[in-house]
Design a protein around this motif. Structure first.
Motif, PDB file in Angstrom:
ATOM      1  N   LEU A  60       0.848  -1.192   0.000  1.00 16.69           N
ATOM      2  CA  LEU A  60       0.000   0.000   0.000  1.00 16.69           C
ATOM      3  C   LEU A  60       0.883   1.242   0.000  1.00 16.69           C
ATOM      4  N   GLU A  61       0.795   2.021  -1.065  1.00 18.97           N
ATOM      5  CA  GLU A  61       1.668   3.198  -1.200  1.00 18.97           C
ATOM      6  C   GLU A  61       0.810   4.428  -1.453  1.00 18.97           C
ATOM      7  N   LYS A  62       0.987   5.438  -0.612  1.00 19.89           N
ATOM      8  CA  LYS A  62       0.069   6.581  -0.720  1.00 19.89           C
ATOM      9  C   LYS A  62       0.364   7.451  -1.934  1.00 19.89           C
ATOM     10  N   GLY A  68       9.076   8.210  -1.968  1.00 22.49           N
ATOM     11  CA  GLY A  68       9.486   8.756  -0.664  1.00 22.49           C
ATOM     12  C   GLY A  68      10.999   8.910  -0.612  1.00 22.49           C
ATOM     13  N   ASN A  69      11.586   8.477   0.472  1.00 17.69           N
ATOM     14  CA  ASN A  69      13.031   8.663   0.616  1.00 17.69           C
ATOM     15  C   ASN A  69      13.831   7.788  -0.336  1.00 17.69           C
ATOM     16  N   THR A  70      13.218   6.731  -0.825  1.00 13.03           N
ATOM     17  CA  THR A  70      13.920   5.904  -1.807  1.00 13.03           C
ATOM     18  C   THR A  70      14.285   6.751  -3.029  1.00 13.03           C
ATOM     19  N   ALA A  71      13.394   7.686  -3.400  1.00  8.17           N
ATOM     20  CA  ALA A  71      13.657   8.529  -4.563  1.00  8.17           C
ATOM     21  C   ALA A  71      14.553   9.713  -4.218  1.00  8.17           C
ATOM     22  N   ASN A  73      17.247   9.794  -1.856  1.00  5.57           N
ATOM     23  CA  ASN A  73      18.507   9.624  -1.129  1.00  5.57           C
ATOM     24  C   ASN A  73      19.702   9.776  -2.056  1.00  5.57           C
ATOM     25  N   THR A  74      20.869   9.869  -1.433  1.00  6.86           N
ATOM     26  CA  THR A  74      22.099  10.135  -2.182  1.00  6.86           C
ATOM     27  C   THR A  74      22.887   8.854  -2.451  1.00  6.86           C
ATOM     28  N   THR A  75      22.277   7.728  -2.209  1.00  2.00           N
ATOM     29  CA  THR A  75      22.735   6.400  -2.641  1.00  2.00           C
ATOM     30  C   THR A  75      24.102   5.943  -2.124  1.00  2.00           C
ATOM     31  N   THR A  76      24.487   6.402  -0.958  1.00  2.00           N
ATOM     32  CA  THR A  76      25.723   5.872  -0.385  1.00  2.00           C
ATOM     33  C   THR A  76      25.455   4.476   0.171  1.00  2.00           C
ATOM     34  N   ILE A  77      26.303   3.537  -0.241  1.00  2.00           N
ATOM     35  CA  ILE A  77      26.202   2.168   0.252  1.00  2.00           C
ATOM     36  C   ILE A  77      27.521   1.849   0.942  1.00  2.00           C
ATOM     37  N   THR A 204      -3.706   5.435   0.397  1.00  2.00           N
ATOM     38  CA  THR A 204      -3.219   5.935   1.682  1.00  2.00           C
ATOM     39  C   THR A 204      -3.854   5.171   2.829  1.00  2.00           C
ATOM     40  N   VAL A 205      -3.031   4.670   3.725  1.00  2.00           N
ATOM     41  CA  VAL A 205      -3.547   4.037   4.941  1.00  2.00           C
ATOM     42  C   VAL A 205      -4.005   5.148   5.878  1.00  2.00           C
ATOM     43  N   THR A 206      -5.273   5.094   6.292  1.00  2.00           N
ATOM     44  CA  THR A 206      -5.806   6.168   7.134  1.00  2.00           C
ATOM     45  C   THR A 206      -6.126   5.708   8.549  1.00  2.00           C
ATOM     46  N   PHE A 366      18.900   3.559   2.779  1.00  2.00           N
ATOM     47  CA  PHE A 366      18.884   3.048   1.402  1.00  2.00           C
ATOM     48  C   PHE A 366      19.752   1.810   1.276  1.00  2.00           C
ATOM     49  N   LYS A 367      20.948   1.879   1.840  1.00  2.00           N
ATOM     50  CA  LYS A 367      21.889   0.762   1.728  1.00  2.00           C
ATOM     51  C   LYS A 367      21.328  -0.527   2.295  1.00  2.00           C
ATOM     52  N   ALA A 368      20.381  -0.367   3.239  1.00  2.00           N
ATOM     53  CA  ALA A 368      19.842  -1.544   3.932  1.00  2.00           C
ATOM     54  C   ALA A 368      18.673  -2.171   3.187  1.00  2.00           C
TER      55      ALA A 368
HETATM   56  C1  LIG Z   1      18.316  13.575   1.172  1.00  2.00           C
HETATM   57  C2  LIG Z   1      18.473  12.166   1.658  1.00  2.00           C
HETATM   58  C3  LIG Z   1      19.678  11.502   1.453  1.00  2.00           C
HETATM   59  C4  LIG Z   1      19.845  10.191   1.900  1.00  2.00           C
HETATM   60  N1  LIG Z   1      21.021   9.563   1.624  1.00  2.00           N
HETATM   61  C5  LIG Z   1      21.181   8.263   1.954  1.00  2.00           C
HETATM   62  C6  LIG Z   1      22.376   7.575   1.575  1.00  2.00           C
HETATM   63  O1  LIG Z   1      23.267   8.149   0.923  1.00  2.00           O
HETATM   64  N2  LIG Z   1      22.500   6.262   1.914  1.00  2.00           N
HETATM   65  C7  LIG Z   1      21.530   5.606   2.625  1.00  2.00           C
HETATM   66  O2  LIG Z   1      21.720   4.436   2.921  1.00  2.00           O
HETATM   67  N3  LIG Z   1      20.375   6.219   2.982  1.00  2.00           N
HETATM   68  C8  LIG Z   1      20.179   7.536   2.664  1.00  2.00           C
HETATM   69  N4  LIG Z   1      19.017   8.185   3.005  1.00  2.00           N
HETATM   70  C9  LIG Z   1      17.983   7.449   3.756  1.00  2.00           C
HETATM   71  C10 LIG Z   1      17.148   6.587   2.835  1.00  2.00           C
HETATM   72  O3  LIG Z   1      16.648   7.347   1.769  1.00  2.00           O
HETATM   73  C11 LIG Z   1      15.945   5.974   3.571  1.00  2.00           C
HETATM   74  O4  LIG Z   1      16.315   5.485   4.834  1.00  2.00           O
HETATM   75  C12 LIG Z   1      15.371   4.799   2.779  1.00  2.00           C
HETATM   76  O5  LIG Z   1      15.139   5.185   1.446  1.00  2.00           O
HETATM   77  C13 LIG Z   1      14.095   4.320   3.419  1.00  2.00           C
HETATM   78  O6  LIG Z   1      13.399   3.467   2.536  1.00  2.00           O
HETATM   79  P1  LIG Z   1      11.935   3.051   2.863  1.00  2.00           P
HETATM   80  O7  LIG Z   1      11.459   2.185   1.787  1.00  2.00           O
HETATM   81  O8  LIG Z   1      11.891   2.544   4.263  1.00  2.00           O
HETATM   82  O9  LIG Z   1      11.149   4.447   2.920  1.00  2.00           O
HETATM   83  P2  LIG Z   1      10.491   5.371   1.675  1.00  2.00           P
HETATM   84  O10 LIG Z   1      11.266   5.167   0.472  1.00  2.00           O
HETATM   85  O11 LIG Z   1      10.344   6.683   2.267  1.00  2.00           O
HETATM   86  O12 LIG Z   1       9.132   4.622   1.515  1.00  2.00           O
HETATM   87  C14 LIG Z   1       8.070   4.729   2.430  1.00  2.00           C
HETATM   88  C15 LIG Z   1       6.792   4.917   1.668  1.00  2.00           C
HETATM   89  O13 LIG Z   1       5.697   4.892   2.565  1.00  2.00           O
HETATM   90  C16 LIG Z   1       4.685   5.688   2.003  1.00  2.00           C
HETATM   91  N5  LIG Z   1       3.704   6.059   3.026  1.00  2.00           N
HETATM   92  C17 LIG Z   1       3.838   6.925   4.061  1.00  2.00           C
HETATM   93  N6  LIG Z   1       2.689   7.036   4.725  1.00  2.00           N
HETATM   94  C18 LIG Z   1       1.797   6.219   4.121  1.00  2.00           C
HETATM   95  C19 LIG Z   1       0.408   5.910   4.336  1.00  2.00           C
HETATM   96  N7  LIG Z   1      -0.284   6.466   5.335  1.00  2.00           N
HETATM   97  N8  LIG Z   1      -0.177   5.029   3.516  1.00  2.00           N
HETATM   98  C20 LIG Z   1       0.496   4.438   2.484  1.00  2.00           C
HETATM   99  N9  LIG Z   1       1.805   4.710   2.235  1.00  2.00           N
HETATM  100  C21 LIG Z   1       2.441   5.584   3.038  1.00  2.00           C
HETATM  101  C22 LIG Z   1       5.437   6.902   1.460  1.00  2.00           C
HETATM  102  O14 LIG Z   1       4.714   7.563   0.463  1.00  2.00           O
HETATM  103  C23 LIG Z   1       6.722   6.256   0.946  1.00  2.00           C
HETATM  104  O15 LIG Z   1       6.751   6.058  -0.450  1.00  2.00           O
HETATM  105  C24 LIG Z   1      18.808   9.519   2.590  1.00  2.00           C
HETATM  106  C25 LIG Z   1      17.592  10.181   2.796  1.00  2.00           C
HETATM  107  C26 LIG Z   1      17.407  11.483   2.334  1.00  2.00           C
HETATM  108  C27 LIG Z   1      16.096  12.170   2.562  1.00  2.00           C
END
Ligand SMILES: Cc1cc2nc3c(=O)[nH]c(=O)nc-3n(C[C@H](O)[C@H](O)[C@H](O)COP(=O)(O)OP(=O)(O)OC[C@H]3O[C@@H](n4cnc5c(N)ncnc54)[C@H](O)[C@@H]3O)c2cc1C
Lengths: 413, 86
Positions: A60-62, A68-71, A73-77, A204-206, A366-368
């Motif tokens: 479920l993706e809102k 979100g942060n996946t898009a 981040n700066t991609t350091t691994i 969106t999960v509400t 991201f790396k994780a």
């Molecule tokens: C500027 C920046 C730089 C970074 N650089 C690094 C880096 O170099 N190396 C590294 O390892 N990490 C980095 N990070 C951290 C990394 O981006 C995140 O920790 C990682 O992407 C998290 O992935 P995720 O899938 O858990 O979260 P996300 O990719 O944020 O996915 C979570 C999703 O949940 C959705 N969501 C939220 N609320 C709801 C809801 N109510 N209902 C349904 N969906 C919902 C959101 O829309 C989102 O798409 C960086 C982050 C930022 C912001």
């Protein structure tokens, strides 16, 4: 092959190439519901469907897929962390990136070109020695190098001899690298969808309803579903989602900001990071210089950017590479990061029996993506938390068993 | 540049201030209250009352700020000890 290519070229009707199917209608119930369609949620869906035979899964993706942060981040691994639990975990993350393109049949452009963290003071050099020894003990490729080696690794760097930020040496992490963030999410989504995982974008999960210690229903703006097991992987808003489920998390929201320059000829072959200047740089495969990462100094759940942060990042970048002074910025952005008190994630059990956490990824998650997906899937499939993620349990805060990685992320990545 | 109103010195550039985090209370005798105080700070998307310090004058004060819009609603000097304000 040439004949196949010729035949393909002459064919009239080309079958469309399906990557990720459009959002289907919501069914009434699923074995597993995943809140959050970022890299983490999608990786878990991939491992559930490919390794554990669990295919009745709804992600479920809102917003849009991995927006979100996946898009952002700066991609350091990297795996040059400080505690044994973290190094073991992130080391497996790096090794999973090594085979990800082959495993997924999807090019994630993993480039293991090494990460160099700079020391501008004796105190930093001492802390690097500790990190190097901890890293070597846990089997990751990390060593302290002198100024001459830094110059060889990164010939364009301003060593600032005699200056305020003279480079005295560095921490060379040859296992470090980068990958294409979007591709990681798309690859997992595509392969998970092939096994029947449903990816519900703009859903969106509400509300989250429970009875006793079990979650019974997940309410979304497209309908209500039942799920046997639920995984929370909601990125920056993890704290808020846990509140919906009825319990607090030790998480606070801070924006993290980054930016990228116009493309340049390849000159920067390693990832370069400076804790003192709170700046790190990496050249993308398109030639752009990605510059990160400044956290806002106070709590905020907003993705607005600020001039102060961009100015500070530009200052750091220009100090390290003064010849960048005429280069233009193409884009700048922020993501909301879910910061924990010890700069380590929260994985595993929650106060609810069928509700699992993959949260607190802050500025470093991201790396994780692959390793968290792998072990969260195992947790859900078996109902047991594997050893490797056990130290990251939520109850470590009650036990005062924190995993302090603050030093290891002095520059946030 | 964003400005924050120090109750002693008036509106100042926000870079002159140190953020001390959300207002929270504790009782040393109650372990779960200590854990909450240390690790479970408020994280609403909405108004949040928090501690700030004006560095040059070392003025510690409270502010109410919206964590979604970043709008500062009001600032004031604490009245009495920390526990009375928490
Ligand atoms: C500027 C920046 C730089 C970074 N650089 C690094 C880096 O170099 N190396 C590294 O390892 N990490 C980095 N990070 C951290 C990394 O981006 C995140 O920790 C990682 O992407 C998290 O992935 P995720 O899938 O858990 O979260 P996300 O990719 O944020 O996915 C979570 C999703 O949940 C959705 N969501 C939220 N609320 C709801 C809801 N109510 N209902 C349904 N969906 C919902 C959101 O829309 C989102 O798409 C960086 C982050 C930022 C912001």
């Amino acid at each position: 092959m040439p004949f196949a290519l010729l035949r393909y070229g002459l064919r009239r009707a080309h079958r469309p190439f399906d990557d990720i199917p459009p959002t289907p209608p919501l069914r009434q119930s699923y074995d597993v519901a995943i809140i959050g369609g970022g890299g983490h949620g999608l990786a878990a869906a991939y491992y559930l469907s490919h390794h554990h035979g669990i295919r009745s899964v709804a992600v479920l993706e809102k917003g849009y897929l991995a927006g979100g942060n996946t898009a952002r981040n700066t991609t350091t691994i990297r795996s040059n962390y400080l505690t044994q639990a973290s190094i073991r975990f992130y080391r497996e993350a790096v090794s999973l990136f090594g085979t990800m393109s082959q495993d997924l049949g999807f090019n994630v452009m993993f480039s293991q070109r090494g990460q160099l963290t700079l020391a501008h003071s004796e105190a930093t050099m001492r802390s690097f020695h500790l990190r190097a020894e901890m890293g070597k003990h846990a089997g990751t490729g990390v060593e302290v190098v002198d100024a001459r080696t830094v110059r060889e690794l990164c010939p364009h760097l301003n060593m600032d001899e005699g200056g305020q930020h003279e480079v005295l040496g560095g921490l060379w992490h040859k296992d470090g690298g980068t990958a294409r963030h979007d591709a990681v999410a798309w690859g997992y989504a595509k392969r998970a969808a092939e096994k029947g995982v449903e990816i519900h974008q703009r859903t969106t999960v509400t509300a989250i309803r429970s009875q006793g210690d079990r979650v019974t229903e997940i309410v979304t703006d497209r309908g209500t579903i039942r799920a046997g097991q639920v995984l929370q992987a909601a990125g920056g808003l993890n704290g808020q989602i846990a509140e919906l489920a009825g319990f607090p998390l030790p998480i606070r929201c801070f924006p993290l900001q980054a930016m990228v320059t116009q493309p340049l000829k390849p000159f920067l072959h390693t990832l370069v990071s400076s804790a003192n200047l709170h700046t790190y740089l990496v050249q993308s495969s398109r030639g752009e210089i990605v510059i990160g990462g400044g956290s806002d100094p106070y709590q905020l759940a907003s993705t607005r950017s600020t001039f102060d942060q961009k100015e500070a990042l530009a200052q750091g970048a220009l100090h390290l590479f003064p010849f960048l002074h005429n280069v233009r910025l193409l884009r700048q952005w922020a993501g909301i990061t879910d910061m924990t008190p010890d700069y380590s994630p929260i994985m595993g059990a929650s106060p609810l029996a069928n509700y699992w956490l993959d949260a607190g990824w802050g500025t470093w998650g991201f790396k994780a993506t692959p390793v968290a997906g792998k072990y969260m899937a195992e947790t859900i499939a078996t109902g047991r938390v594997p050893d490797i993620i056990a130290p990251f349990a939520l109850d470590r805060f009650d036990r005062f068993a924190l995993l302090n990685e603050m030093g290891a992320t002095a520059a946030s990545h | 540049m964003k400005r924050l109103t120090c109750p002693m010195n008036g509106p100042r550039d926000i870079t002159e201030f140190q953020y001390l985090g959300p207002l929270r209370s504790t009782r040393a005798e109650d372990p779960s209250a200590v854990t909450r105080h240390l690790f479970y700070a408020g994280n609403p998307i909405g108004p949040l009352v928090e501690w700030w310090r004006h560095r040059p004058s070392n003025t510690v004060f409270l502010a109410e700020r919206h964590t979604g819009t970043d709008r500062i609603i009001r600032t004031w000097l604490p009245d009495g000890s920390e526990t009375q304000n928490a």
